[in-house]
Design an enzyme around this catalytic site. Sequence first.
Site, PDB file in Angstrom:
ATOM      1  NE  ARG A 240      -4.273  -1.337  -0.011  1.00 15.26           N
ATOM      2  CZ  ARG A 240      -4.405  -2.423  -0.776  1.00 15.26           C
ATOM      3  NH1 ARG A 240      -3.381  -2.814  -1.526  1.00 15.26           N
ATOM      4  NH2 ARG A 240      -5.545  -3.090  -0.797  1.00 15.26           N
ATOM      5  CD  GLU A 269      -2.729   3.032  -5.594  1.00 18.94           C
ATOM      6  OE1 GLU A 269      -1.602   2.633  -5.297  1.00 18.94           O
ATOM      7  OE2 GLU A 269      -3.745   2.287  -5.628  1.00 18.94           O
ATOM      8  CG  HIS A 298      -3.106  -1.006  -6.797  1.00 19.39           C
ATOM      9  ND1 HIS A 298      -3.443  -0.284  -5.669  1.00 19.39           N
ATOM     10  CD2 HIS A 298      -3.156  -2.309  -6.429  1.00 19.39           C
ATOM     11  CE1 HIS A 298      -3.687  -1.114  -4.660  1.00 19.39           C
ATOM     12  NE2 HIS A 298      -3.521  -2.352  -5.110  1.00 19.39           N
TER      13      HIS A 298
END
Length: 336
Positions: A240, A269, A298
């Site tokens: 993360r 994000e 991601h």
Amino acid sequence: MPVTVLYSENVYGDDRIEREVFGPDVRVVLPGPTKSLADVPDELCAAADGLMILRYRVTEADFARFPKLRAVCRMGVGYDVIDRRAAAERQVLVLNVPDYGTTEVADHAMSLALALRRGLLLHHEAQRRQPPAAWSYMRDPLVRRMGVQTFGIIGLGRIGTAVALRAKAFGFRVVFFDPYLPNGAELGVGVGRARSLRELLEATDTLSIHAPLTEETRGMIGAAELARLPKGAVVVNTARGPIVDIDALAGALRSGHLAGVGLDVVPVEPPVEPVPELIRAYRAREPWAEGRLIITPHAAFFSPEAWDDTRLKSAETMRAALLGPRAQNVIAPEGW
């Protein structure tokens, strides 16, 4: 009367797999197009015994709209988007799906580490310049034999363990830090164990982060921690974004203290303007970042197989919580 499971995002477009898993005892509800949990009609929230989420946050205010709710399942590994304190106060189980993309994330983390440590991006950029660089090897702090390096892992859960085994196969000496694992956990994997984060960092040449985002891990790696890594170290984060101070990463890479950085996650994000200095320099191909910085969106979790597993395992997890015989993948309330 059947229990009701609400899918807050209509990700798959049908409920074929869900009906097969849930059977006749569960009513599956798919809403129309939504941009957040707030867009889901109140009547659907009021009827839900179970809530499935993927991208949306679930706040204390959101929980107030779900008077019948018994369980909320994050259709993925991370559960930081759920207010666990609010869930505990309402006696709502928080669930996740920890095993859908383990191998994909581990492979991605190793790919980032190896691409950097073999200088692939340095050569890639150098050979496509006009004129191209000399047809020769490159002496650079990034490029070192794997067998002389220590590969440090923060968090030896499922993904961290998979990364440890891969790093061992490439010849790294592997050490991890995870204060929540019982004594002897390292023996089953055949790796070393650091007694503190400081001990791990001071011994680590290539660092890979595999911890959940919690109150404890948020900002865990800042400028002081990066300074403890040996000069020429590489940092990889597929966990993360907020675990690592992205501005501190920029400073350590620009100064040359870090030789390379690989990120699949960033604090916000998708990134929004004004983007952090590290992302700006990456996009601008500034010399201090070019070939030394890899950013992916991601995407470490993704393969078609992992995507399908997410769907199936999420439904199985929710069914076990609502119908038994025993809830699975239950996340403890914040602070436990």
